[in-house]
Motif scaffolding. Sequence first.
Motif, PDB file in Angstrom:
ATOM      1  N   PRO A  53       0.818  -1.215   0.000  1.00 36.19           N
ATOM      2  CA  PRO A  53       0.000   0.000   0.000  1.00 36.19           C
ATOM      3  C   PRO A  53       0.853   1.267   0.000  1.00 36.19           C
ATOM      4  CG  PRO A  53      -0.918  -1.606   1.508  1.00 36.19           C
ATOM      5  CD  PRO A  53       0.396  -2.164   1.053  1.00 36.19           C
ATOM      6  N   CYS A  54       1.964   1.238   0.758  1.00 31.57           N
ATOM      7  CA  CYS A  54       2.818   2.418   0.860  1.00 31.57           C
ATOM      8  C   CYS A  54       4.283   2.002   0.886  1.00 31.57           C
ATOM      9  CB  CYS A  54       2.481   3.187   2.138  1.00 31.57           C
ATOM     10  SG  CYS A  54       3.652   4.503   2.557  1.00 31.57           S
ATOM     11  N   VAL A  55       5.125   2.750   0.182  1.00 32.95           N
ATOM     12  CA  VAL A  55       6.570   2.549   0.299  1.00 32.95           C
ATOM     13  C   VAL A  55       7.212   3.864   0.734  1.00 32.95           C
ATOM     14  CG1 VAL A  55       6.655   0.716  -1.426  1.00 32.95           C
ATOM     15  CG2 VAL A  55       7.143   3.057  -2.114  1.00 32.95           C
ATOM     16  N   VAL A  56       8.229   3.731   1.576  1.00 35.78           N
ATOM     17  CA  VAL A  56       9.028   4.861   2.036  1.00 35.78           C
ATOM     18  C   VAL A  56      10.456   4.610   1.561  1.00 35.78           C
ATOM     19  CG1 VAL A  56       9.846   6.161   4.030  1.00 35.78           C
ATOM     20  CG2 VAL A  56       7.540   5.193   4.033  1.00 35.78           C
ATOM     21  N   VAL A  57      11.041   5.586   0.850  1.00 38.84           N
ATOM     22  CA  VAL A  57      12.345   5.394   0.225  1.00 38.84           C
ATOM     23  C   VAL A  57      13.332   6.425   0.764  1.00 38.84           C
ATOM     24  CG1 VAL A  57      13.586   5.153  -1.954  1.00 38.84           C
ATOM     25  CG2 VAL A  57      11.127   4.661  -1.866  1.00 38.84           C
ATOM     26  N   PRO A  58      14.297   6.004   1.595  1.00 37.66           N
ATOM     27  CA  PRO A  58      15.348   6.936   2.037  1.00 37.66           C
ATOM     28  C   PRO A  58      16.391   7.112   0.927  1.00 37.66           C
ATOM     29  CG  PRO A  58      15.692   4.784   3.024  1.00 37.66           C
ATOM     30  CD  PRO A  58      14.436   4.677   2.217  1.00 37.66           C
ATOM     31  N   LEU A  59      16.658   8.344   0.555  1.00 39.43           N
ATOM     32  CA  LEU A  59      17.631   8.656  -0.497  1.00 39.43           C
ATOM     33  C   LEU A  59      18.695   9.573   0.088  1.00 39.43           C
ATOM     34  CD1 LEU A  59      15.151   9.418  -3.423  1.00 39.43           C
ATOM     35  CD2 LEU A  59      16.611   7.403  -3.216  1.00 39.43           C
ATOM     36  N   THR A  60      19.920   9.089   0.160  1.00 45.46           N
ATOM     37  CA  THR A  60      21.010   9.896   0.724  1.00 45.46           C
ATOM     38  C   THR A  60      22.214   9.835  -0.195  1.00 45.46           C
ATOM     39  OG1 THR A  60      21.995   8.077   1.994  1.00 45.46           O
ATOM     40  CG2 THR A  60      20.216   9.322   3.056  1.00 45.46           C
ATOM     41  N   THR A  61      23.044  10.840  -0.104  1.00 49.64           N
ATOM     42  CA  THR A  61      24.245  10.871  -0.948  1.00 49.64           C
ATOM     43  C   THR A  61      25.247   9.798  -0.543  1.00 49.64           C
ATOM     44  OG1 THR A  61      25.140  12.597   0.492  1.00 49.64           O
ATOM     45  CG2 THR A  61      24.022  13.317  -1.515  1.00 49.64           C
ATOM     46  N   SER A  62      25.108   9.219   0.651  1.00 46.23           N
ATOM     47  CA  SER A  62      26.003   8.131   1.058  1.00 46.23           C
ATOM     48  C   SER A  62      25.769   6.872   0.230  1.00 46.23           C
ATOM     49  CB  SER A  62      25.834   7.821   2.549  1.00 46.23           C
ATOM     50  OG  SER A  62      24.505   7.414   2.824  1.00 46.23           O
ATOM     51  N   ALA A  63      24.628   6.804  -0.456  1.00 50.79           N
ATOM     52  CA  ALA A  63      24.327   5.657  -1.323  1.00 50.79           C
ATOM     53  C   ALA A  63      24.559   6.002  -2.791  1.00 50.79           C
ATOM     54  CB  ALA A  63      22.876   5.219  -1.107  1.00 50.79           C
ATOM     55  N   TRP A  64      25.426   6.977  -3.064  1.00 54.73           N
ATOM     56  CA  TRP A  64      25.569   7.588  -4.384  1.00 54.73           C
ATOM     57  C   TRP A  64      25.749   6.563  -5.506  1.00 54.73           C
ATOM     58  CZ3 TRP A  64      24.690  12.632  -5.256  1.00 54.73           C
ATOM     59  CH2 TRP A  64      25.048  13.165  -6.501  1.00 54.73           C
ATOM     60  N   MET A  65      26.599   5.558  -5.296  1.00 51.46           N
ATOM     61  CA  MET A  65      26.918   4.613  -6.379  1.00 51.46           C
ATOM     62  C   MET A  65      25.715   3.762  -6.780  1.00 51.46           C
ATOM     63  SD  MET A  65      29.922   5.357  -7.202  1.00 51.46           S
ATOM     64  CE  MET A  65      30.247   3.999  -8.329  1.00 51.46           C
ATOM     65  N   MET A  66      24.753   3.597  -5.885  1.00 53.09           N
ATOM     66  CA  MET A  66      23.585   2.770  -6.187  1.00 53.09           C
ATOM     67  C   MET A  66      22.394   3.581  -6.681  1.00 53.09           C
ATOM     68  SD  MET A  66      24.330  -0.355  -5.839  1.00 53.09           S
ATOM     69  CE  MET A  66      22.689  -1.066  -5.818  1.00 53.09           C
ATOM     70  N   VAL A  83       9.461   3.031  -6.675  1.00 55.27           N
ATOM     71  CA  VAL A  83       8.201   3.773  -6.770  1.00 55.27           C
ATOM     72  C   VAL A  83       7.070   2.877  -7.265  1.00 55.27           C
ATOM     73  CG1 VAL A  83       7.045   5.639  -8.038  1.00 55.27           C
ATOM     74  CG2 VAL A  83       9.299   6.025  -7.003  1.00 55.27           C
ATOM     75  N   THR A  84       7.364   1.995  -8.215  1.00 54.03           N
ATOM     76  CA  THR A  84       6.303   1.133  -8.774  1.00 54.03           C
ATOM     77  C   THR A  84       5.909  -0.004  -7.839  1.00 54.03           C
ATOM     78  OG1 THR A  84       7.976  -0.156  -9.988  1.00 54.03           O
ATOM     79  CG2 THR A  84       6.879   1.643 -11.169  1.00 54.03           C
ATOM     80  N   ARG A  85       6.558  -0.125  -6.686  1.00 54.66           N
ATOM     81  CA  ARG A  85       6.127  -1.124  -5.698  1.00 54.66           C
ATOM     82  C   ARG A  85       4.938  -0.613  -4.881  1.00 54.66           C
ATOM     83  NH1 ARG A  85       6.612  -4.702  -7.919  1.00 54.66           N
ATOM     84  NH2 ARG A  85       7.004  -3.206  -9.565  1.00 54.66           N
ATOM     85  N   ALA A  86       4.600   0.663  -5.001  1.00 52.88           N
ATOM     86  CA  ALA A  86       3.544   1.265  -4.180  1.00 52.88           C
ATOM     87  C   ALA A  86       2.208   1.240  -4.900  1.00 52.88           C
ATOM     88  CB  ALA A  86       3.908   2.704  -3.824  1.00 52.88           C
ATOM     89  N   LYS A  87       1.161   0.851  -4.179  1.00 53.48           N
ATOM     90  CA  LYS A  87      -0.193   0.884  -4.728  1.00 53.48           C
ATOM     91  C   LYS A  87      -0.875   2.230  -4.483  1.00 53.48           C
ATOM     92  CE  LYS A  87      -1.523  -2.999  -2.651  1.00 53.48           C
ATOM     93  NZ  LYS A  87      -2.354  -4.170  -2.259  1.00 53.48           N
ATOM     94  N   ARG A  88      -0.606   2.858  -3.326  1.00 52.77           N
ATOM     95  CA  ARG A  88      -1.356   4.056  -2.952  1.00 52.77           C
ATOM     96  C   ARG A  88      -0.496   5.259  -2.623  1.00 52.77           C
ATOM     97  NH1 ARG A  88      -4.996   2.282   1.985  1.00 52.77           N
ATOM     98  NH2 ARG A  88      -5.079   4.567   2.151  1.00 52.77           N
ATOM     99  N   LEU A  89       0.676   5.033  -2.054  1.00 53.13           N
ATOM    100  CA  LEU A  89       1.395   6.153  -1.456  1.00 53.13           C
ATOM    101  C   LEU A  89       2.899   5.937  -1.535  1.00 53.13           C
ATOM    102  CD1 LEU A  89       1.323   8.747   0.392  1.00 53.13           C
ATOM    103  CD2 LEU A  89       1.230   7.171   2.343  1.00 53.13           C
ATOM    104  N   VAL A  90       3.633   6.992  -1.925  1.00 50.75           N
ATOM    105  CA  VAL A  90       5.095   6.981  -1.925  1.00 50.75           C
ATOM    106  C   VAL A  90       5.577   8.169  -1.103  1.00 50.75           C
ATOM    107  CG1 VAL A  90       7.185   7.298  -3.315  1.00 50.75           C
ATOM    108  CG2 VAL A  90       5.354   5.839  -4.157  1.00 50.75           C
ATOM    109  N   VAL A  91       6.518   7.904  -0.191  1.00 51.69           N
ATOM    110  CA  VAL A  91       7.163   8.967   0.572  1.00 51.69           C
ATOM    111  C   VAL A  91       8.673   8.817   0.391  1.00 51.69           C
ATOM    112  CG1 VAL A  91       7.495  10.042   2.821  1.00 51.69           C
ATOM    113  CG2 VAL A  91       5.301   8.956   2.272  1.00 51.69           C
ATOM    114  N   LEU A  92       9.287   9.849  -0.205  1.00 51.78           N
ATOM    115  CA  LEU A  92      10.737   9.902  -0.311  1.00 51.78           C
ATOM    116  C   LEU A  92      11.262  10.705   0.867  1.00 51.78           C
ATOM    117  CD1 LEU A  92      11.097  10.796  -4.120  1.00 51.78           C
ATOM    118  CD2 LEU A  92      10.845   8.530  -3.076  1.00 51.78           C
ATOM    119  N   VAL A  93      12.365  10.222   1.463  1.00 52.38           N
ATOM    120  CA  VAL A  93      12.959  10.922   2.605  1.00 52.38           C
ATOM    121  C   VAL A  93      14.439  11.099   2.320  1.00 52.38           C
ATOM    122  CG1 VAL A  93      13.412  10.858   5.073  1.00 52.38           C
ATOM    123  CG2 VAL A  93      11.306   9.842   4.186  1.00 52.38           C
ATOM    124  N   GLY A  94      14.910  12.352   2.371  1.00 48.60           N
ATOM    125  CA  GLY A  94      16.344  12.536   2.224  1.00 48.60           C
ATOM    126  C   GLY A  94      16.721  13.678   1.316  1.00 48.60           C
TER     127      GLY A  94
END
Length: 753
Positions: A674-687, A697-708
Amino acid sequence: MAEARTAAVLEATLERITFADPQTGYTVARVDTGRGGDLVTVVGSLLGAHPGETLRLRGRWGAHPQFGRRFQVEDYTTVLPATVQGIRRYLGSGLVKGIGPKLAERIVDHFGADALRVIEEEPGRLVEVPSLGPKRTRSITVAWEEQKAVKEVMVVLQGMGVSTSLAVRVFQQYGDGSIRVVREEPYRLAAEVWGIGFKTADTIAAAVGIPHDSTERVEAGLQFVLSEATGQGHCYLPESDLGARAVELLQVPADLVRHCLALLVADQNLIRDELPGRDGEPATVAYYLVPFHRAEVSLAGGLRRLAAAADDRMPAFARVDWDAALAWLSGRTGVELAPGQQEAVRLALTEKVAVLTGGPGCGKSFTVRSIVTLAAAKGARVVLAAPTGRAAKRLTELTGAEAVTVHRLLELRPGGDAAYDRDRPLDADLVVVDESSMLDLLLANKLVRAVPPGAHLLLVGDVDQLPSVGAGEVLRDLLAEGTGVPHVRLTQVFRQAARSGVVTNAHRINAGRPPQVRGLDDFYLFATEDAEEAARLTVDVVVRRIPARFGLDPRRDVQVLAPVHRGPAGAAALNELLQQALTPARPDRAEKRFGGRVFRVGDKVSQIRNDYDKGAHGVFNGTQGVVTGVDDVGQTLTVVTDEGEAVDYDFAELDELVHAYAVTVHRAQGSEYPCVVVPLTTSAWMMLQRNLLYTAVTRAKRLVVLVGSPRALAQAVRATGSGRRHTALAHRLRPRHPADYAQSERRHAHPAA
C-alpha cells in the motif's frame, strides 16, 4: 589508550552472552566466577559456548578505558559441572536440543549428580524419567552426540576464525567427515557450504599448509570469481575480465591463472564458449560455470521448441472471429480494450511464446485478466504463476483464478530439481507468469522445460524495472533486437491511472524527468541532506506520520525500500531503529538473540537464500514473513510466510533470516505494498540509478514517501546504470540467417499502443 594485560586462567560459569558476531565469533559475555560479587565481563572468541556451561578460560586481564576491567579470552575448554545445581543449569541451558529447564529438572531429580554420565554412557535409561518416552529419549541422545561432534569441529575451526554458525553448517554437510574435509579439502567448503566463501576457505587452506600458488587454490579461486559474478547477475565472464579478477584476488602470475583455466575447461568444471560479435565487433571468449551454460543453452532451445511446436493446445483461437470475441469480452467486463491491449490478447492466444510489457497504469493487469477470461471461455486449462508469494496473491485477486509461485508450481525438491519438467510437463494449455522481470536464468529454464508442447507461454512484466536478483536478464533478452520473440509494449497511461501521482511520477522517472513532489496527496518528499537525520525521519514517517494521516498499519501496510544495505540510512540500520520502535523488547514477548541481531515474536523477516529443504516446496530468497514463535527447548524459531506457510528454523540457521521492516529495493522486486518509504542519501551515491528508483516507486499501490536529499533524488533520476549484464540468451535466440532475422522482425515487432 592501550590495555595493560597479564596472562591468567579463569574458571567460571557462563551466565549470559551480551553480543556475538556470527561471522567472526567475537563475543562479549558475563561470567560468574563462583566467588561472590559482580559478574565478570569476558571478550573474545567463545565459539559454541552456551549459558550455563562451566568454562576454563585462558587469556589476559586488562582494563578498557571505557568499559573497565575485563578478561580477554584467547581460548577455552568446557568443564562439565559436578554439582547437582550446576548439572541442572547446564542441561537446562538450551545446549541440548529437546531439553529445557523443566525436563532438565526432572532428569536431575531422578539421576542426581550421575545425570551427565547416564546421558553419555547409558542414554537408554532416560526412559526411567517420568513422562519421557522412547521416541524423545532417542532424539535427546542424537542431539547430545551431535552437540559433542559439533564442538569437536569447532575446536579445529576456532583457530582459523570460523564462526559458530558456519561450524554447525560444516558438521551438517559432512558429519563425521567434517574434520577430514577441513584439513584435506578446505576449498570444498566454499563450493558446498552456504555461508563459507572463497576467502574463508582460503584462510583455512593456508592454516593447513596448502601452498599459495597451488593449482588447487587457483582453480578454486577462478570458480569463486565466476560464482561471485553470477551473484552480480552475470551468466559468464569474458576471458580478459575473468583473468584480471583472478590475478587480483589470488595475487599469482597471469600465466598460472591461464594454465589453471585450461585445466578446469579440460576437466569440464568450466565451459569455454565463443560468442560472435555483432556489427563488426570481435568475438567474445566467454567462460561459464557449468549450470549456467547448460541453463542458457537449454532455455534458448526450449523457447524455440515451444514457439515452433506443430501442436496447438488452444486451436480455437487460430480461427476465431476476433471482432466478435472482443465484443463478447467487452460485454462481460464492461470495458473496451485499447488497440494495444487487443493486440496483446490476440498475441497471447495465437502465439506459443509471447511477452507483454509496459509501465504502471498502462493496463497490463486488465489485459492479463482479459486473456485469462477468453481462454477459460474456450475451455482452456490456464495456469497462473509469479516469482513471489505477494505477486501470486495479487494475480489471484486480479483474475479470480488461483495463482501460485513458480517454485510451488514446479514443485521444486530438495537440491533444486523440479517435479515437473520435459518428461513430466504441466497440465496446462496456457501458462501466464506475472512479474517476469524477476525470472533469473536458472528458474526461467526450469519453467520453460515444464511447459508442454503446444501450450502457450505468456510472460508479463515491466522490462524497465531492475533485473532479477539471480543471474541473467531474461525478460530484457527476450525483447532484444532480432530475437523474434512476439511481444507488445503498452505505453498508453489510462485516464484513471493518470490521476495517480505514483503512476505519473513513475513514468516521469522512467523518462529521466524529476518527479513532482509538491501538491500531490499520494507522493511526498521530506527533504534533509544529513543521512542520520534521514534515518530518524524515515522512522518517524513510518511509525507516526503515515498511520496518523492515512490510517495505514506501519508493519503490515508500509515497506521501507532502501537503495543500499549499509550506511546510516541503509536497510540494516533502519531495521534496528524500526524494530526498536515497532517491536521493542517486553517481558511477555519471546525473543532469540543470534549474533548481533535479536528476533522477536512479531518481527517482520525475510529469507536471504534459496533453501529447498524448508517448507512444503522450499523457501526462497526474498520470501517475507512474520516471526510467530520461539521455542527454546526445541531450539526453533517459527515464521509464517506471506503464503501462509509456517516454517521452522533451527537456531543455527538464523543467518538465513534478516529483519524486513526495511529491505533493499532489489529484494522488493515482485512485491507490492500500500505504501513505500524510500530513504535517499548521498552516502548511497553509487547505487542511485534510474531503474532502482523506478522499481521502488512502482512497488507502491497508494502512497510513496521519499525521505532525504534532493541531490540524491536528482542523481537517481539522472543515472541510467553502469552497463548490461554478461548474458548470451538473446544471441542464442536470434535466427542464424539474415533472411530469417528480417522475416521474424517483420512478423513479431508490434509497435507500442
